[in-house]
Write an enzyme that holds these catalytic residues in place. Structure first.
Site: not given
Ligand code: NAD
Length: 319
Positions: A148, A189, A227
């Site tokens: 992440s 992504e 994020n």
């Protein structure tokens, strides 16, 4: 048209890596066998979607037999729900389930064409796993991470065995950052490190499309895109709770009903995992040095208490 735009952007973002690479762009490689490391909520979701959409065998590795059992029981539940709702037939469910090959031995990835790592967001853990993957996987295999927030360049660097001029392994490292829950969310992504080759990016984009996902290409910067935007939003909601601006239900209700999202930020944080949220905020804070990314004290305390959200049974809500 959209896919062409993604590909062009991918090649632009990887042009720096290509500049260092001796190989020119080549077409995406075919993925016949997938490996997934970590059978938690993300790894299991990725494995299941790959089995269903791409129809490829998936070697699902976890160092905990308990996690594998829990993950596969969850896969069974999701598949039978799909059958009950007539989204798929019983035969299709059985075929997908039969493609999942659980194992506690990472060495079983020795003939995977594409591996996606989805272990907890702990940098050293990921570096150790990538060093191992570079050693055991075939030389053509793409090594992807579902991180992440951890730098792809740093993860790729862990595959060189200390010889930074040898890019035979680091050029095949890329991020495929799936969104949670993987069977539902379409976005993914694709992030390349400094060393990633354009062929690796192409293969990652093509494979994610085969899984029915819509790739967005972003640069290797703290938090990438999703994020960088989502986590400060969640962190701010926790600060609103901590400082008494609103209670849990008021915070979630206003964002849910006011911005037309399926759940409010506190419930979403519980679903993501508060440990994961904290790990990402720490990376954003430490890597940018910007105080606007300081993780809230309440988030730190809840993680210290072991209240990690849905996966531990307690977070902002009880499960
Ligand atoms: P999780 O805690 O649900 O699952 C992690 C799994 O990895 C567990 O089953 C654990 O047993 C296993 N594991 C731990 N060490 C291992 C090792 N050495 N070898 C093999 N398996 C090992 O975590 P998650 O929520 O699935 O997150 C995984 C990754 O995906 C993290 O990098 C996270 O940041 C990222 N991610 C999470 C979300 C989310 O919403 N949870 C969304 C996008 C990306």
């Amino acid at each position: 048209m959209a896919s062409t735009t993604v590909t062009r952007r991918a090649l632009l973002l990887t042009s720096r890596a290509r500049h260092f690479s001796s190989t020119a762009a080549r077409p995406a490689a075919e993925v016949k066998r997938l490996g997934v490391v970590g059978a938690g909520q993300m790894g299991l979701g990725i494995a299941l979607v790959a089995a269903q959409k791409a129809g490829v065998p998936v070697i699902l590795v976890d160092n905990s037999q308990q996690s594998l059992d829990k993950g596969l029981a969850f896969a069974d539940k999701l598949l039978s729900k799909d059958v009950t709702k007539q989204r798929i037939s019983q035969e299709q469910a059985d075929a997908a389930r039969a493609l999942l090959k659980p194992t506690t031995s990472i060495e079983d990835l020795c003939n995977a064409d594409f591996v996606i790592e989805a272990v907890p967001e702990i940098p050293q853990l990921k570096f150790d796993i990538f060093a191992k993957l570079a050693e055991i996987c075939p030389k053509h295999a793409i090594l992807a991470t579902n991180t992440s927030s951890i730098s792809i360049t740093r993860i790729a660097a862990s595959t060189t065995g200390g010889n930074s001029t040898d890019r035979s392994n680091s050029s095949r490292v890329v991020a495929t950052h799936f969104m949670n829950p993987v069977p539902v969310q379409k976005g993914v992504e694709i992030i390349s490190g400094l060393q990633t080759s354009s062929e690796t990016v192409e293969t990652a984009i093509e494979f994610c499309r085969k899984l029915g996902k819509v790739p967005s290409v972003s640069a290797d910067r703290p938090g990438f895109l999703a994020n960088r935007i989502l986590m400060p939003y969640i962190n701010e909601a926790i600060i609103c709770l901590e400082t008494g601006i609103g209670d849990r239900d008021a915070i979630d209700a206003i964002m849910k009903n006011g911005t037309n999202v399926p759940m409010g930020p506190l419930q979403l944080a519980d679903f993501i995992g508060l440990d994961t949220c904290l790990a990402i905020m720490k990376v954003l804070h430490e890597e940018t040095g910007d105080s606007k990314y300081r993780p809230s004290v309440l988030l730190r305390n809840m993680v210290a208490a072991g209240w990690l959200g849905k996966k531990s049974g307690k977070g902002f809500y009880d499960y």
